[in-house]
Design a protein around this motif. Structure first.
Motif, PDB file in Angstrom:
ATOM      1  N   VAL A   1      38.145  31.161  37.461  1.00  0.00           N
ATOM      2  CA  VAL A   1      38.533  31.121  36.051  1.00  0.00           C
ATOM      3  C   VAL A   1      38.371  32.514  35.450  1.00  0.00           C
ATOM      4  O   VAL A   1      37.246  33.019  35.332  1.00  0.00           O
ATOM      5  N   GLU A   2      39.501  33.113  35.078  1.00  0.00           N
ATOM      6  CA  GLU A   2      39.475  34.444  34.476  1.00  0.00           C
ATOM      7  C   GLU A   2      39.304  34.354  32.965  1.00  0.00           C
ATOM      8  O   GLU A   2      39.693  33.374  32.328  1.00  0.00           O
TER       9      GLU A   2
ATOM     10  N   ALA B   1      34.954  33.783  36.951  1.00  0.00           N
ATOM     11  CA  ALA B   1      33.869  32.905  37.371  1.00  0.00           C
ATOM     12  C   ALA B   1      34.345  32.058  38.540  1.00  0.00           C
ATOM     13  O   ALA B   1      35.353  31.358  38.432  1.00  0.00           O
ATOM     14  N   ALA B   2      33.612  32.122  39.638  1.00  0.00           N
ATOM     15  CA  ALA B   2      33.997  31.416  40.855  1.00  0.00           C
ATOM     16  C   ALA B   2      33.040  30.270  41.134  1.00  0.00           C
ATOM     17  O   ALA B   2      31.844  30.348  40.829  1.00  0.00           O
TER      18      ALA B   2
ATOM     19  N   ASN C   1      27.948  34.461  40.686  1.00  0.00           N
ATOM     20  CA  ASN C   1      29.260  34.109  41.247  1.00  0.00           C
ATOM     21  C   ASN C   1      30.402  34.593  40.352  1.00  0.00           C
ATOM     22  O   ASN C   1      31.365  33.852  40.069  1.00  0.00           O
ATOM     23  N   THR C   2      30.287  35.819  39.894  1.00  0.00           N
ATOM     24  CA  THR C   2      31.259  36.349  38.943  1.00  0.00           C
ATOM     25  C   THR C   2      31.759  37.715  39.384  1.00  0.00           C
ATOM     26  O   THR C   2      30.985  38.559  39.804  1.00  0.00           O
ATOM     27  N   LEU C   3      33.053  37.877  39.256  1.00  0.00           N
ATOM     28  CA  LEU C   3      33.748  39.123  39.549  1.00  0.00           C
ATOM     29  C   LEU C   3      34.172  39.752  38.227  1.00  0.00           C
ATOM     30  O   LEU C   3      34.545  39.048  37.294  1.00  0.00           O
ATOM     31  N   TYR C   4      34.125  41.079  38.164  1.00  0.00           N
ATOM     32  CA  TYR C   4      34.474  41.784  36.935  1.00  0.00           C
ATOM     33  C   TYR C   4      35.508  42.871  37.204  1.00  0.00           C
ATOM     34  O   TYR C   4      35.635  43.388  38.323  1.00  0.00           O
TER      35      TYR C   4
END
Length: 124
Positions: A5-6, A23-24, A76-79
């Motif tokens: 979810v972006e 968020a993964a 569990n988050t990518l930025y």
């Protein structure tokens, strides 16, 4: 069930900044290559940046020095920190996870799971 979810997109003027988050859930986040892609109207989806499980990073030439990809395995988050934005950065931005752990392909079709996208619009 894998979910990505972006968030964080928006409209900014040229020279501005935005920070995207992804968020993964539903899989072992730290074990897979993660990437940010974008697609402008009428253009093919392109990889903007990726970060491998070992932390190695690659950027598209068009964003080097302006964008920074990072991840927080605990959350569990990518930025994607995007600075000095240009009108040509406009597009829908997607995060994705690769089909296998260590593989970080350039070809978007080889990535397995995708978020719904977040729109970034940069005006001149």
């Amino acid at each position: 069930q894998v979910q990505l979810v972006e968030s964080g997109g928006g409209s900014v003027q040229a020279g501005g900044s935005l920070r995207l988050s992804c968020a993964a859930s539903g899989y072992t986040f730290r074990s897979y290559c993660m990437g940010w892609f974008r697609q402008a109207p009428g253009k093919e989806r392109e990889r903007v940046a990726r970060i491998a499980p070992d932390g190695s990073i690659m950027y598209a030439d068009s964003v080097k020095g302006r964008f920074t990809i990072s991840k927080d395995n605990a959350k569990n988050t990518l930025y994607l920190q995007m600075n000095t934005l240009k009108p040509e950065d406009t597009g829908m931005y997607y995060c994705a996870t690769s089909s296998s752990g260590v593989s970080c392909p350039l070809d978007p079709s080889l990535w397995r799971y995708w978020g719904q996208g977040t729109q970034v619009t940069v005006s001149s």
